[in-house]
Design a protein around this motif. Structure first.
Motif, mmCIF file in Angstrom:
data_model
loop_
_atom_site.group_PDB
_atom_site.id
_atom_site.type_symbol
_atom_site.label_atom_id
_atom_site.label_comp_id
_atom_site.label_asym_id
_atom_site.label_seq_id
_atom_site.Cartn_x
_atom_site.Cartn_y
_atom_site.Cartn_z
ATOM 1 N N MET A 18 0.838 -1.195 0.000
ATOM 2 C CA MET A 18 0.000 0.000 0.000
ATOM 3 C C MET A 18 0.877 1.252 0.000
ATOM 4 O O MET A 18 1.932 1.282 0.630
ATOM 5 C CB MET A 18 -0.931 0.009 1.220
ATOM 6 N N LEU A 72 -6.777 6.363 8.766
ATOM 7 C CA LEU A 72 -7.594 5.978 7.617
ATOM 8 C C LEU A 72 -8.154 7.238 6.978
ATOM 9 O O LEU A 72 -8.763 8.062 7.665
ATOM 10 C CB LEU A 72 -8.745 5.062 8.037
ATOM 11 N N ASP A 98 -13.646 4.017 -1.146
ATOM 12 C CA ASP A 98 -12.237 3.648 -1.143
ATOM 13 C C ASP A 98 -11.581 4.368 0.027
ATOM 14 O O ASP A 98 -12.177 5.278 0.610
ATOM 15 C CB ASP A 98 -11.567 4.031 -2.462
ATOM 16 N N ASP A 148 -7.422 5.228 1.919
ATOM 17 C CA ASP A 148 -5.992 5.013 2.092
ATOM 18 C C ASP A 148 -5.771 4.850 3.587
ATOM 19 O O ASP A 148 -6.545 5.366 4.405
ATOM 20 C CB ASP A 148 -5.197 6.219 1.582
ATOM 21 N N ALA A 156 -4.522 -3.332 4.671
ATOM 22 C CA ALA A 156 -4.577 -3.802 3.284
ATOM 23 C C ALA A 156 -5.671 -4.855 3.108
ATOM 24 O O ALA A 156 -6.377 -4.869 2.090
ATOM 25 C CB ALA A 156 -3.224 -4.361 2.859
ATOM 26 N N HIS A 187 -8.869 -3.052 3.093
ATOM 27 C CA HIS A 187 -8.992 -2.361 1.803
ATOM 28 C C HIS A 187 -9.531 -3.339 0.750
ATOM 29 O O HIS A 187 -10.429 -3.007 -0.025
ATOM 30 C CB HIS A 187 -7.646 -1.772 1.382
ATOM 31 N N TYR A 245 -13.329 -3.886 1.269
ATOM 32 C CA TYR A 245 -14.296 -2.803 1.071
ATOM 33 C C TYR A 245 -14.115 -1.958 -0.190
ATOM 34 O O TYR A 245 -15.084 -1.361 -0.664
ATOM 35 C CB TYR A 245 -14.239 -1.843 2.257
ATOM 36 N N ALA A 246 -12.913 -1.817 -0.704
ATOM 37 C CA ALA A 246 -12.660 -0.866 -1.791
ATOM 38 C C ALA A 246 -13.502 -1.188 -3.022
ATOM 39 O O ALA A 246 -13.573 -2.330 -3.465
ATOM 40 C CB ALA A 246 -11.187 -0.849 -2.151
ATOM 41 N N LEU A 248 -14.737 2.708 9.181
ATOM 42 C CA LEU A 248 -15.091 2.562 7.767
ATOM 43 C C LEU A 248 -16.607 2.466 7.579
ATOM 44 O O LEU A 248 -17.172 3.071 6.665
ATOM 45 C CB LEU A 248 -14.372 1.356 7.165
#
Length: 143
Positions: A33, A56, A70, A72, A85, A88, A91-92, A132
């Motif tokens: 990442m 986050l 999304d 980072d 990661a 990520h 969910y991304a 998130l």
């Protein structure tokens, strides 16, 4: 309901017999990442409830129910960076309702992470998932 990327991770996990190998794999995912810009490491992006430092930074493309989720993230701990990661991958690319529909505990349980993380790390994962999900819920409320 998992993304194709998460399914790849689950498949990879199934080929790794030893937990030491699985931990190394998770750490490598985290190393893949991109690091956060230091200006994004602020109290508003820091996740409370993690033993490690975790930030986050959400990104929503579009708005409301049709937005694509999304984010980072970064941590000062290698294993936690890997867990970011994994989240990520989970969910991304989903829309906000999709993020809320994911049972993170169940999906992460498929990897065995629920049984192989310390209590502090498990609390940290729950805190990241809650952050998130909160972002996704806020996006839905914008409709």
């Amino acid at each position: 309901m998992a993304t194709p990327r998460f399914e790849e991770i689950a498949d990879d996990f199934s080929f790794l017999d030893e937990w030491e190998d699985r931990y190394r794999y998770v750490i490598e995912l985290g190393r893949g990442m991109a690091p956060l810009d230091p200006v994004l490491k602020v109290p508003a992006t820091k996740v409370d409830g993690c033993a490690s430092q975790v930030w986050l930074v959400p990104r929503l493309e579009g708005s409301g129910r049709s937005a694509r989720f999304d984010f980072d993230g970064e941590s000062d701990a290698l294993i936690v960076g890997g867990l970011i990661a994994v989240l990520h991958a989970l969910y991304a690319g989903l829309d906000p309702a999709g993020v809320l529909a994911v049972d993170a505990s169940e999906e992460l349980g498929r990897l065995g992470l629920d049984q192989h993380l310390s209590a502090q790390r498990s609390n940290g994962v729950r805190a990241m998932v809650a952050r998130l999900r909160g972002i996704a819920q806020s996006a839905l409320e914008e409709v």
